[in-house]
Motif scaffolding. Structure first.
Motif, mmCIF file in Angstrom:
data_model
loop_
_atom_site.group_PDB
_atom_site.id
_atom_site.type_symbol
_atom_site.label_atom_id
_atom_site.label_comp_id
_atom_site.label_asym_id
_atom_site.label_seq_id
_atom_site.Cartn_x
_atom_site.Cartn_y
_atom_site.Cartn_z
ATOM 1 N N THR A 1 43.415 -5.332 -43.784
ATOM 2 C CA THR A 1 43.280 -3.875 -43.635
ATOM 3 C C THR A 1 44.628 -3.182 -43.478
ATOM 4 O OG1 THR A 1 42.960 -4.162 -41.241
ATOM 5 C CG2 THR A 1 40.985 -4.080 -42.630
ATOM 6 N N GLU A 37 43.547 1.180 -47.781
ATOM 7 C CA GLU A 37 42.199 1.109 -48.343
ATOM 8 C C GLU A 37 42.226 0.320 -49.640
ATOM 9 O OE1 GLU A 37 38.502 4.050 -49.635
ATOM 10 O OE2 GLU A 37 40.334 4.870 -48.769
ATOM 11 N N SER A 38 41.383 -0.689 -49.700
ATOM 12 C CA SER A 38 41.386 -1.571 -50.870
ATOM 13 C C SER A 38 40.397 -1.097 -51.920
ATOM 14 C CB SER A 38 41.039 -3.003 -50.455
ATOM 15 O OG SER A 38 39.736 -3.054 -49.892
#
Length: 475
Positions: free
Chosen positions: A434, A438-439
Motif C-alpha cells: 500500500t 493506489e494500485s
C-alpha cells in the motif's frame, strides 16, 4: 545469561543443544552472505584438501528447511560430528572462513572482534599468489546490498583482463596505470585518497562506507573528474577463499568490460597493484539497491507503481542482454539490482556469471551457487541454464508487488507464503504494498501472473526471459 564456554576438546556431537541452536541462528537463515553452505564448503575429508560435502549432501541438508524446526546447520554439524570432530577443529574451520562471531561464541577470544580486527594498510611483504584456475564461488555480494613484487609482473602473470571480443577465452594483458576498453586501471593509493582511507563509518555518520558483503566492503568516493563512484575493496582472502575471490573479481571485469547496456551497472575501473585488496570501481548509484528501496531504508520514499513497473522492465532488459550473449547471471535478486537517480534499474554483481552456449540447454556444476531463497529447484542440484535467472526474476516480481522481504526470521520465505495465500491472481490484491499508492488491479494481476509463470517448479514450464520482457512491455 550466555552458556559457559565449551571445552575445545569436546566432540561437537556432545555439544549442548542450546549451543547448537545458537550457532544455527547465526548460520541457518537463507540468503545470508556467510551461512552454513560456506561453512560446509570449507570442511574437508580427514586432513586432506578434498571437500567432504558434494552437491547431493548439501541438498540433503537444505531439505531440513522443509521440516518443522529443522536446521541445516545442526544437520551439518551432526553429520560432521560422526568423525569425532572436536569443538577446536570446528573453530579452526570457522576462523578460516572468517565466521568470527560464531567462533567467539564457542571459544571466547578465539577470533578478532570488530574492535580488535586489524585495520589499515596490509603487509605487502606477505602477499598471496592468486591461483590461475580458480573455482566458482559459492556466494556473491554487491555494493548495493549491504563486490582484482613488481606491479607489472603481478598484472601480466596473475590477472589477464578480457579483450573487447566476446570470446571468453581471449584475455588481454595490461600493465598498472593503463586501461582496457574504457575500463581504467586505478592505483590503490588513489582509491585510498578518494574514500578517506576507506573510512569505515557509514554515510549516515559522515563516513564513506556504503555496505559490506561476503567478499568485500564498498565505499563512496569522488574522482578528480567529479564522478561519484562506489569502490568495492575485496577483503584479504583466506587460503580457502582466495580462489573464490579471484574468480569473482575476474568474472566481474570480464563481463562488464565486454559490453555495456542501459540496465547493467557501469564498471569504471579496477585496481590490482595491492594484491591483498584488489578493488572494483563502479558508477555510484544514488538510490541504492532495490532491496533497500522497497524497505524504505534511510527514510527514502516508497517506490510508486509506475516506478516498480519500470524497474521490472529494466531488470528484464538487462537480463535479456546477458542471455543474448550466452551469459547466465545466477544471482538475480533485489539486492543485486541497483537504482540510479532516476530509479533506472541496473543489474549488478557478475561474480557468479557462467557462459552457457546457445546450443546447450543447460550445464552442470559441482558447486551450489547463488542465494537460496531465489534459487530454482534445479539450481540446488547444480544445474545452470538461463531459466534459473527466470525463476529468480519471479521472486523479484513478488517483492515489487508486495513490498515484503524475500525472507524474514520465523516466517516462511516469500515464494512459500505466496503459494499459501494465492490460488488465483485476484488473491494477491489484498496483499499489495500500500505504500506504493493506489494500485491498478489489472497491473497487479498481470505482474503476479507473470511471476507465477517464472516460478514454475519445472524448468520447461518457465518462459524465456525474452518472453517475460515482451509481456512486461505490453502491460
Amino acid at each position: 545469561m550466555p552458556p559457559p564456554p565449551l571445552d575445545p576438546k569436546m566432540f561437537i556431537r556432545k555439544m549442548p543443544y542450546t549451543m547448537l541452536k545458537m550457532v544455527a541462528m547465526e548460520l541457518d537463515p537463507p540468503g545470508q552472505l556467510k551461512g552454513w553452505r560456506e561453512l560446509a564448503c570449507l570442511i574437508t575429508k580427514g586432513h586432506g584438501k578434498q571437500p567432504r560435502y558434494d552437491v547431493a549432501k548439501m541438498n540433503r541438508f537444505d531439505m531440513e528447511y522443509m521440516k518443522r524446526d529443522g536446521s541445516p546447520t545442526i544437520a551439518l554439524l551432526q553429520d560432521w560430528g560422526t568423525q569425532n570432530t572436536t569443538v577446536q577443529e570446528l573453530v579452526e574451520v570457522l576462523l578460516k572462513g572468517e565466521f568470527y562471531r560464531v567462533a567467539n561464541m564457542l571459544i571466547p577470544g578465539s577470533a578478532p572482534t570488530e574492535d580488535t580486527a586489524p585495520h589499515g594498510q596490509p603487509n605487502l611483504s606477505d602477499q598471496p599468489t592468486i591461483p590461475h584456475s580458480p573455482r566458482t564461488p559459492t556466494q556473491s555480494d554487491w555494493p548495493g546490498e549491504t563486490r582484482p613484487g613488481e606491479e607489472s609482473t603481478y598484472v601480466v602473470q596473475e590477472y589477464q583482463l578480457p579483450s573487447s571480443s566476446l570470446n571468453a577465452e581471449a584475455p588481454v594483458q595490461v600493465s598498472s596505470g593503463g586501461s582496457t576498453d574504457g575500463v581504467q586501471d586505478f592505483r590503490y593509493s588513489d582509491l585510498q585518497r578518494i574514500t578517506n582511507n576507506f573510512n569505515d563509518f557509514p554515510l549516515s555518520k559522515q563516513g564513506n562506507k556504503l555496505g559490506e558483503g561476503a567478499f568485500g566492503t564498498v565505499y563512496k568516493g569522488t574522482l578528480t573528474s567529479g564522478t561519484v563512484v562506489a569502490v568495492k575493496r575485496l577483503k584479504k582472502a583466506s587460503d580457502q577463499m582466495i580462489q573464490h575471490t579471484s574468480k569473482a573479481f575476474k568474472q566481474e571485469i570480464s563481463v562488464l568490460s565486454r559490453f555495456s547496456h542501459e540496465n547493467l551497472v557501469p564498471l569504471i575501473g579496477y585496481s590490482i597493484d595491492n594484491v591483498q585488496h584488489p578493488c572494483l570501481v563502479y558508477l555510484y548509484m544514488e538510490n541504492g539497491s532495490l532491496q533497500d528501496r522497497l524497505a524504505c531504508k534511510d527514510g527514502k520514499p516508497p517506490l510508486t507503481w509506475l516506478a516498480r513497473q519500470a524497474i521490472a522492465q529494466g531488470t528484464a532488459a538487462g537480463i535479456c542482454h546477458l542471455h543474448e550473449h550466452e551469459y547466465v547471471h545466477r544471482d538475480i535478486k533485489s539486492a543485486n539490482i541497483l537504482l540510479d537517480r532516476n530509479n533506472t534499474a541496473k543489474v549488478g554483481d557478475f561474480g557468479l556469471v557462467r557462459v552457457v552456449p546457445s546450443e546447450a540447454t543447460s550445464q552442470l556444476t559441482t558447486t551450489v551457487f547463488g542465494t537460496s531463497v531465489y534459487m530454482a529447484p534445479e539450481a540446488m542440484r547444480g544445474e545452470v541454464s538461463p531459466k534459473v535467472d527466470t525463476y529468480s526474476f519471479g521472486v523479484v516480481l513478488l517483492e515489487l508487488i508486495t513490498g515484503r522481504p524475500c525472507w524474514k526470521e520465523n516466517e516462511k520465505d516469500l515464494v512459500s507464503w505466496a503459494e499459501d495465500v494465492c490460488d488465483e491472481a485476484e488473491d494477491i490484491l489484498p496483499h499489495v504494498d500500500t505504500r506504493a499508492g493506489e494500485s491498478t488491479p489489472s497491473l497487479v494481476k498481470a505482474l503476479f501472473t507473470l511471476s507465477t509463470q517464472c516460478l514454475e517448479a519445472k524448468k520447461k514450464d518457465r518462459p524465456q526471459m525474452i518472453t517475460v520482457k515482451k509481456n512486461l512491455d505490453c502491460i
